[in-house]
Design an enzyme around this catalytic site. Structure first.
Site, PDB file in Angstrom:
ATOM      1  CB  SER A  39      -0.912  -0.006   1.229  1.00 60.78           C
ATOM      2  OG  SER A  39      -0.165   0.057   2.427  1.00 60.78           O
ATOM      3  CG  ASP A  50      -1.454   1.880   8.762  1.00 60.21           C
ATOM      4  OD1 ASP A  50      -2.136   2.840   8.330  1.00 60.21           O
ATOM      5  OD2 ASP A  50      -0.466   1.421   8.157  1.00 60.21           O
ATOM      6  CD  GLU A  71      -0.157  -1.986   9.174  1.00 62.97           C
ATOM      7  OE1 GLU A  71       0.416  -1.594  10.210  1.00 62.97           O
ATOM      8  OE2 GLU A  71       0.316  -1.868   8.034  1.00 62.97           O
ATOM      9  CG  HIS A 119      -0.798  -5.370   4.477  1.00 59.25           C
ATOM     10  ND1 HIS A 119      -0.261  -4.687   5.532  1.00 59.25           N
ATOM     11  CD2 HIS A 119      -0.307  -4.797   3.359  1.00 59.25           C
ATOM     12  CE1 HIS A 119       0.522  -3.724   5.070  1.00 59.25           C
ATOM     13  NE2 HIS A 119       0.505  -3.763   3.758  1.00 59.25           N
ATOM     14  CG  ASP A 159       2.911   4.846   5.856  1.00 66.67           C
ATOM     15  OD1 ASP A 159       3.942   5.114   5.230  1.00 66.67           O
ATOM     16  OD2 ASP A 159       2.343   3.732   5.767  1.00 66.67           O
ATOM     17  CD  GLU A 190       2.618  -5.193   7.819  1.00 65.47           C
ATOM     18  OE1 GLU A 190       2.091  -4.812   8.877  1.00 65.47           O
ATOM     19  OE2 GLU A 190       3.076  -4.418   6.959  1.00 65.47           O
ATOM     20  CD  GLU A 230       1.050   3.785   9.848  1.00 66.79           C
ATOM     21  OE1 GLU A 230       1.351   3.210  10.917  1.00 66.79           O
ATOM     22  OE2 GLU A 230       1.448   3.401   8.736  1.00 66.79           O
ATOM     23  CE  LYS A 263       5.736   1.920   5.718  1.00 63.01           C
ATOM     24  NZ  LYS A 263       4.464   2.077   4.958  1.00 63.01           N
ATOM     25  CG  HIS A 315       7.417  -3.885   9.000  1.00 59.58           C
ATOM     26  ND1 HIS A 315       6.842  -5.106   9.221  1.00 59.58           N
ATOM     27  CD2 HIS A 315       6.403  -2.981   9.165  1.00 59.58           C
ATOM     28  CE1 HIS A 315       5.561  -4.958   9.490  1.00 59.58           C
ATOM     29  NE2 HIS A 315       5.274  -3.691   9.472  1.00 59.58           N
ATOM     30  CE  LYS A 328       3.307   0.051  10.284  1.00 54.95           C
ATOM     31  NZ  LYS A 328       2.054   0.565   9.682  1.00 54.95           N
TER      32      LYS A 328
HETATM   33  P1  PGA Z   1       3.197  -1.295   3.021  1.00 55.42           P
HETATM   34  O1  PGA Z   1       2.298  -1.137   4.318  1.00 55.42           O
HETATM   35  O2  PGA Z   1       4.554  -1.708   3.417  1.00 55.42           O
HETATM   36  O3  PGA Z   1       2.433  -2.329   2.253  1.00 55.42           O
HETATM   37  O4  PGA Z   1       3.168   0.062   2.348  1.00 55.42           O
HETATM   38  C1  PGA Z   1       2.785  -0.742   5.550  1.00 55.42           C
HETATM   39  C2  PGA Z   1       2.047   0.451   6.058  1.00 55.42           C
HETATM   40  O5  PGA Z   1       1.096   0.960   5.404  1.00 55.42           O
HETATM   41  O6  PGA Z   1       2.400   0.960   7.104  1.00 55.42           O
HETATM   42 ZN    ZN Z   2       0.832   2.669   6.943  1.00 53.55          ZN
END
Ligand code: PGA
Ligand code: ZN
Length: 420
Positions: free
Chosen positions: A40, A239, A161, A152, A309, A202, A282, A334, A362, A385
């Site tokens: 995503s 999230d 999440e 996911h 994010d 995850e 998030e 990230k 991650h 996270k």
């Molecule tokens: P992604 O999701 O690694 O698939 O982008 C993680 C997140 O949205 O935090």
């Molecule tokens: Zn996110």
């Protein structure tokens, strides 16, 4: 000095290829790093270079690998590995674009991480100590994603999440133990209710539940069944990854068969926060909905950590706009969203100077590389996270943090103070 730089294609946790970069120093040190990959992804992330065509359904990374083996190697062989910023700047200049669309952020980040690791190894220092110096001392509070939805998992849940945060513990090891106990109790509760207990990307469960609130209810049961106090000891974080929910006229909540406006979604969050010990949300609104984000921040920003994010994509320029406009109060970090170790550090500095919390993170496509565990401690992020307490690519990070906690004599676990 840097004697050789190479890369190869390896496998990530979703069965897609990714870049593994290796750096050799003149003193004989050899170090590697593997780049993660999101599902995503935010629109403004640095470019992940994929080959296209039929091979690996178009997801091959042989071009990125080739870019490391030729252009990047030519540019940085002979340089000192101890000047991370200079090497990262050299690669940025070589690429020549804002978002690494020539070389690929996957090529550049792999080398950037491998350089840092080689430099640390060469000095005989742990990576967190090399990158963070004597001041690296904060063990992060984990956000453990124990129910997976959205993109996911193939279930009915819209929010991506549902995480637990073990805030009320003395140290990281105890916090992780309690979290694993909640995870096991959750599995039992889902099983007893005849729900599927297969895992999402995850490591969290991915049951079909009938609303976006129900996962919170079953997690509350699991916390209680494990013998912990919800809120005080184990808090909840979400999230929503709401950029993925955007449709004409608002946000689509498929499991609830309704489309809502930003205002209605904010009201939904206010209601959830009044009923459950939710300490962090998030991407509550989409990456393009800055007006909505302002409202969300006004309404909930005093009480709840609001993490950008997709909104900030680890980008210092975009974060600066957020700070200026009072949007959000925390940022997800990230490294592959921005493309290098140095640029990631710059974004964290900007956030910390302006009172924004940093959550090291991650990606949903990961590897056994635990770089972010060291990175979180190096930058005193305070939060990380990295998935559930299952799946090797997730536990690799938690296991590395357990090792680090054993090494840091004056380590601090921020759980109790973070959300007080
Ligand atoms: P992604 O999701 O690694 O698939 O982008 C993680 C997140 O949205 O935090
Ligand atoms: Zn996110």
């Amino acid at each position: 000095y840097i004697d050789n730089v190479t890369a190869m294609e390896v496998m990530d946790s979703r069965g897609n290829p990714t870049v593994k970069a290796t750096v050799e120093l003149s003193d004989g040190t050899v170090a590697s790093a593997i780049v993660p990959s999101g599902a995503s992804t935010g629109k403004r992330e640095a470019l992940e270079l994929r080959d296209g065509g039929d091979r690996y359904m178009g997801k091959g990374v042989l071009t990125a690998v080739e870019n490391v083996n030729t252009q990047i190697a030519d540019a940085i062989i002979g340089l000192s590995p101890f000047n991370q910023a200079m090497i990262d700047a050299e690669m940025k200049a070589l690429d020549g674009t804002e978002n690494y669309s020539n070389l690929g952020a996957n090529a550049v980040l792999g080398v950037s991480m491998a350089i840092a690791r080689a430099a640390a190894d060469s000095l005989g220092m742990p990576l967190y100590r090399y990158l963070g110096g004597a001041n690296a001392m904060v063990m992060p509070v984990p956000m453990l994603n124990i129910i997976n939805g959205g993109s996911h998992a193939d279930n009915s849940v819209d929010f991506q999440e549902y995480m637990i945060m073990p805030v009320g513990f003395e140290d990281f090891a105890e916090a992780l133990r309690a979290s694993a106990e909640v995870y096991h109790n959750l599995k039992k509760i889902l099983k007893d209710a005849n729900h599927n207990t297969a895992l999402g990307d995850e490591g969290g469960f991915a049951p079909d539940l009938s609303s976006n609130e129900e996962p919170i209810q079953v997690i509350m049961q699991a916390i209680e069944k494990a013998g912990y106090k919800a809120g005080e000891e184990i808090a909840i974080a979400l999230d929503v990854a709401s950029s993925e929910l955007v449709v004409e006229g608002g946000y689509r909540l498929e499991s609830e068969n309704r489309t809502v406006t930003s205002e209605e979604l904010v009201a939904y969050y206010e209601d959830l926060c009044s009923k459950y010990p939710i300490v962090s949300i998030e991407d509550g609104l989409s990456e393009d909905d800055w007006e909505g984000w302002k409202v969300l921040t006004e309404k909930l920003g005093d009480k709840v950590q609001l993490v950008g994010d997709d909104l900030f994509v680890t980008n210092a320029n975009i974060l600066a706009q957020g700070i200026e406009k009072d949007v959000g109060n925390a940022i997800l970090i990230k490294p592959n969203q921005i493309g290098s170790v140095s640029e990631t550090m710059l974004t964290v500095r900007l956030a910390q100077r302006n009172g924004y919390k940093c959550v090291m993170s991650h990606r949903s496509g990961e590897s056994e590389d635990a770089f972010i565990a060291d990175f979180a401690v190096a930058l005193n992020c305070g939060e990380i996270k990295t998935g559930s307490t299952a799946r090797g690519e997730r536990t690799a990070k938690y296991n590395r943090l357990l090792e680090i906690e054993n090494e840091i004599v004056y380590g601090e676990y921020l759980g109790a103070v973070l959300f007080s």
